[in-house]
Design a protein around this motif. Structure first.
Motif, PDB file in Angstrom:
ATOM      1  N   UNK A  38       0.824  -1.185   0.000  1.00 41.08           N
ATOM      2  CA  UNK A  38       0.000   0.000   0.000  1.00 41.08           C
ATOM      3  C   UNK A  38       0.877   1.261   0.000  1.00 41.08           C
ATOM      4  N   UNK A  39       1.929   1.254   0.794  1.00 40.99           N
ATOM      5  CA  UNK A  39       2.813   2.417   0.859  1.00 40.99           C
ATOM      6  C   UNK A  39       3.454   2.691  -0.494  1.00 40.99           C
ATOM      7  N   UNK A  40       3.826   1.646  -1.216  1.00 39.91           N
ATOM      8  CA  UNK A  40       4.429   1.826  -2.536  1.00 39.91           C
ATOM      9  C   UNK A  40       3.433   2.469  -3.493  1.00 39.91           C
ATOM     10  N   UNK A  41       2.171   2.045  -3.437  1.00 32.16           N
ATOM     11  CA  UNK A  41       1.136   2.629  -4.294  1.00 32.16           C
ATOM     12  C   UNK A  41       0.922   4.108  -3.979  1.00 32.16           C
ATOM     13  N   UNK A  42       0.914   4.440  -2.712  1.00 29.73           N
ATOM     14  CA  UNK A  42       0.740   5.839  -2.324  1.00 29.73           C
ATOM     15  C   UNK A  42       1.916   6.660  -2.819  1.00 29.73           C
ATOM     16  N   UNK A  43       3.122   6.148  -2.634  1.00 34.09           N
ATOM     17  CA  UNK A  43       4.328   6.852  -3.083  1.00 34.09           C
ATOM     18  C   UNK A  43       4.276   7.074  -4.593  1.00 34.09           C
ATOM     19  N   UNK A  44       3.799   6.068  -5.318  1.00 33.92           N
ATOM     20  CA  UNK A  44       3.686   6.183  -6.772  1.00 33.92           C
ATOM     21  C   UNK A  44       2.674   7.268  -7.136  1.00 33.92           C
ATOM     22  N   UNK A  45       1.565   7.329  -6.417  1.00 33.77           N
ATOM     23  CA  UNK A  45       0.518   8.313  -6.679  1.00 33.77           C
ATOM     24  C   UNK A  45       0.998   9.741  -6.446  1.00 33.77           C
ATOM     25  N   UNK A  46       1.936   9.923  -5.537  1.00 37.47           N
ATOM     26  CA  UNK A  46       2.446  11.268  -5.264  1.00 37.47           C
ATOM     27  C   UNK A  46       3.808  11.478  -5.932  1.00 37.47           C
ATOM     28  N   UNK A  47       4.034  10.720  -6.994  1.00 34.77           N
ATOM     29  CA  UNK A  47       5.215  10.870  -7.853  1.00 34.77           C
ATOM     30  C   UNK A  47       6.533  10.729  -7.101  1.00 34.77           C
ATOM     31  N   UNK A  48       6.541   9.932  -6.050  1.00 33.31           N
ATOM     32  CA  UNK A  48       7.764   9.659  -5.310  1.00 33.31           C
ATOM     33  C   UNK A  48       8.177  10.744  -4.332  1.00 33.31           C
ATOM     34  N   UNK A  49       7.363  11.787  -4.193  1.00 29.60           N
ATOM     35  CA  UNK A  49       7.712  12.879  -3.286  1.00 29.60           C
ATOM     36  C   UNK A  49       7.404  12.513  -1.839  1.00 29.60           C
ATOM     37  N   UNK A  50       8.206  13.040  -0.951  1.00 31.81           N
ATOM     38  CA  UNK A  50       7.958  12.929   0.480  1.00 31.81           C
ATOM     39  C   UNK A  50       7.020  14.075   0.864  1.00 31.81           C
ATOM     40  N   UNK A  51       6.295  13.937   1.974  1.00 27.38           N
ATOM     41  CA  UNK A  51       5.367  15.000   2.382  1.00 27.38           C
ATOM     42  C   UNK A  51       6.020  16.377   2.490  1.00 27.38           C
ATOM     43  N   UNK A  52       7.214  16.456   2.988  1.00 27.67           N
ATOM     44  CA  UNK A  52       7.896  17.758   3.107  1.00 27.67           C
ATOM     45  C   UNK A  52       8.158  18.365   1.744  1.00 27.67           C
ATOM     46  N   UNK A  53       8.466  17.528   0.758  1.00 23.57           N
ATOM     47  CA  UNK A  53       8.694  18.016  -0.605  1.00 23.57           C
ATOM     48  C   UNK A  53       7.396  18.518  -1.227  1.00 23.57           C
ATOM     49  N   UNK A  54       6.305  17.826  -0.965  1.00 20.21           N
ATOM     50  CA  UNK A  54       5.000  18.255  -1.473  1.00 20.21           C
ATOM     51  C   UNK A  54       4.642  19.618  -0.895  1.00 20.21           C
ATOM     52  N   UNK A  55       4.878  19.808   0.385  1.00 20.35           N
ATOM     53  CA  UNK A  55       4.613  21.091   1.031  1.00 20.35           C
ATOM     54  C   UNK A  55       5.452  22.200   0.429  1.00 20.35           C
ATOM     55  N   UNK A  56       6.722  21.929   0.152  1.00 21.18           N
ATOM     56  CA  UNK A  56       7.607  22.933  -0.439  1.00 21.18           C
ATOM     57  C   UNK A  56       7.142  23.305  -1.844  1.00 21.18           C
ATOM     58  N   UNK A  57       6.785  22.303  -2.640  1.00 24.05           N
ATOM     59  CA  UNK A  57       6.316  22.557  -4.010  1.00 24.05           C
ATOM     60  C   UNK A  57       5.030  23.385  -3.980  1.00 24.05           C
ATOM     61  N   UNK A  58       4.112  23.026  -3.090  1.00 24.65           N
ATOM     62  CA  UNK A  58       2.866  23.785  -2.960  1.00 24.65           C
ATOM     63  C   UNK A  58       3.153  25.238  -2.593  1.00 24.65           C
TER      64      UNK A  58
END
Length: 95
Positions: free
Chosen positions: A1-21
């Motif tokens: 499940x974790x691999x699928x979630x990581x794939x859905x968010x293009x391999x980004x970590x939560x901190x990276x998603x926050x920075x991009x946003x």
């Protein structure tokens, strides 16, 4: 499940998603052109600072009319000149 979630968010970590946003929000809010997004009901969902400075409450009525035009024609348009509250605006709509 974790691999699928990581794939859905293009391999980004939560901190990276926050920075991009945060980066995208800074860019969006600091553009000189007014940018407004509307949902499929014709409601304004987001507007940058420039758009908010250009329009007052009457802006919602204008966006609803533009939305209806885009839906009726099934396409967008570029650089259409309109007058809103005594100001000349050039509007582009992307569907």
């Amino acid at each position: 499940m974790a691999k699928n979630i990581k794939k859905e968010i293009f391999g980004y970590e939560p901190i990276e998603i926050g920075r991009i946003y945060a980066e995208k929000k800074i860019i969006f809010d600091n553009m000189h052109e007014g940018i407004v997004t509307i949902n499929n009901k014709g409601e304004v969902t987001r507007a940058n600072i420039a758009a908010e400075n250009m329009l007052t409450s009457k802006g919602d009525k204008v966006f609803k009319q533009l939305f209806e035009t885009v839906i009726k024609t099934q396409s967008g348009f570029n650089d259409r000149e309109i007058m809103v509250e005594g100001k000349k605006l050039f509007i582009s709509a992307i569907k």
